[in-house]
Motif scaffolding. Sequence first.
Motif, short mmCIF file in Angstrom:
data_model
loop_
_atom_site.label_atom_id
_atom_site.label_comp_id
_atom_site.label_asym_id
_atom_site.label_seq_id
_atom_site.Cartn_x
_atom_site.Cartn_y
_atom_site.Cartn_z
N LEU A 203 0.83 -1.21 0.00
CA LEU A 203 0.00 0.00 0.00
C LEU A 203 0.87 1.26 0.00
O LEU A 203 0.54 2.25 -0.66
CB LEU A 203 -0.94 0.00 1.21
CG LEU A 203 -2.07 -1.03 1.17
CD1 LEU A 203 -2.87 -1.00 2.46
CD2 LEU A 203 -2.98 -0.80 -0.03
N VAL A 206 2.22 1.64 -3.63
CA VAL A 206 1.26 2.11 -4.64
C VAL A 206 0.74 3.51 -4.34
O VAL A 206 0.14 4.14 -5.21
CB VAL A 206 0.09 1.12 -4.81
CG1 VAL A 206 0.60 -0.26 -5.20
CG2 VAL A 206 -0.79 1.05 -3.56
N SER A 207 0.98 4.01 -3.11
CA SER A 207 0.57 5.39 -2.81
C SER A 207 1.33 6.37 -3.70
O SER A 207 0.85 7.48 -3.97
CB SER A 207 0.83 5.71 -1.34
OG SER A 207 2.22 5.74 -1.04
N ALA A 210 -0.88 6.83 -6.62
CA ALA A 210 -2.08 7.62 -6.29
C ALA A 210 -1.76 9.12 -6.31
O ALA A 210 -2.52 9.91 -6.89
CB ALA A 210 -2.62 7.21 -4.92
N TRP A 329 -3.43 -3.54 -7.18
CA TRP A 329 -3.49 -2.45 -6.21
C TRP A 329 -2.97 -1.15 -6.83
O TRP A 329 -3.48 -0.06 -6.54
CB TRP A 329 -2.66 -2.79 -4.97
CG TRP A 329 -3.41 -3.57 -3.93
CD1 TRP A 329 -3.24 -4.88 -3.60
CD2 TRP A 329 -4.47 -3.09 -3.09
NE1 TRP A 329 -4.12 -5.25 -2.62
CE2 TRP A 329 -4.89 -4.17 -2.27
CE3 TRP A 329 -5.12 -1.86 -2.96
CZ2 TRP A 329 -5.91 -4.05 -1.35
CZ3 TRP A 329 -6.14 -1.74 -2.02
CH2 TRP A 329 -6.51 -2.82 -1.24
N ASN A 330 -1.97 -1.26 -7.70
CA ASN A 330 -1.43 -0.06 -8.33
C ASN A 330 -2.47 0.58 -9.26
O ASN A 330 -2.57 1.81 -9.34
CB ASN A 330 -0.17 -0.41 -9.13
CG ASN A 330 0.68 0.81 -9.43
OD1 ASN A 330 0.99 1.60 -8.55
ND2 ASN A 330 1.05 0.97 -10.68
N THR A 332 -5.71 0.26 -8.81
CA THR A 332 -6.70 0.85 -7.90
C THR A 332 -6.21 2.20 -7.40
O THR A 332 -6.97 3.18 -7.35
CB THR A 332 -6.94 -0.09 -6.70
OG1 THR A 332 -7.62 -1.26 -7.16
CG2 THR A 332 -7.79 0.59 -5.64
N ALA A 333 -4.93 2.27 -7.05
CA ALA A 333 -4.35 3.55 -6.62
C ALA A 333 -4.47 4.60 -7.72
O ALA A 333 -4.71 5.79 -7.44
CB ALA A 333 -2.89 3.35 -6.23
#
Length: 390
Positions: A203, A206-207, A210, A329-330, A332-333
């Motif tokens: 997380l 991948v922030s 974002a 997840w990336n 999604t970010a």
Amino acid sequence: MDRNGKVSLSVAWITLYLMGTDLFVVSPLLPFISEAYGVRSATVGWMATVFAITYAVSAPFFGWLSDKKGRRTWITFGLLLFAFSNALTAYAPSFSWLIFSRILAGLSVASVTPLIYAIIGSIAPPNRRGRWLSIVVSGHLTALWAGAPFGTFLEHYLGWRSVFIVMAVSGAVLAIVNFKTWSAASKYDAGVSLLQGNILKILRSVSVTAVWAISMYALYVYLGAALYSENHFSTSEIALSITFYGIGAVFGSLTSGQLTDKFGERKISEASLLFLAMILVGTGIFFSTDDWVYLFLFLWALVGYAGFTSYQARLAVEYPEERGIVMAWNNTALYVGITLGSMIGGYIITKWDYSVLPYICSVAAMLSFALSKRSESETSVDGIKQARKR
């Protein structure tokens, strides 16, 4: 590159182009869909909203499944669902069914896009991973500037429903092609490592994406309105500006792959973020100068998407055993950042005006750079710990 490599890259490129087109093609069709169902354009905009939300929520789940069960199965499933959802969009008997069809479309793209990135990251030769990923990312980015004109062209001659029929047929064909192209990918039991706390590290990693997305989309979402307000651009001039941006994005992705393979994922991704911050300042300074703005829009996308592509390659290297879920997840970010960027951009133009947006985006790019440096230090510490265990 051997024949199998060319086939794999071609299939991945075309698949991601189709996935991107499904995202970007809706916007120019909204007035016609609004008229067909007798609802306001603002309400029809929920087609894009539910798509994005569904994608962001479901992508990590499909990434986890692909790491455990294999990627080919879920890519094929996603493309079949893509075909069904677009056919339902074309023939939806009511607006409620139309919205439901876009929820299914979000699910389908979530089970395809990040897994294509993951499977290319897995099969690419280590010394060419950056270049391979840059090629397939360019497929998605090409849809950014070519997908909408494609939809507008079809709507003009055959009506808006024909756009979704063509995509449904394309999805069905690609389901067969992808199933035959990808051999069963290795299955990793990522669940154990995630329970041991690796999810927090993922997380944090991948922030970076974002915050990068905020730096790109807080302005891009309002780019047309900004050019009209600040530069008094005509419709054709705005379209030309978007074209410069789109071409820059594709060139940035492709160039990044070569540089990444030569100099390393970390160096290129971090250098790109620094240059992005500087170019956004330049974009703010020259935004109201009619001729210079085209150049800065090109450079903005060139450097910005070079950073995105090189960071994808970096994640593929740093998480070899959780590649599917990390890519998911990336992505999604990415969607979270796009949503936050549009919200921040809307707040900025309400409180101040469009001219402030490039500078806010520059600050976001610097923050993304700082987060990437922190992610680098954490990865180095983990590497030392693993070495000691051995």
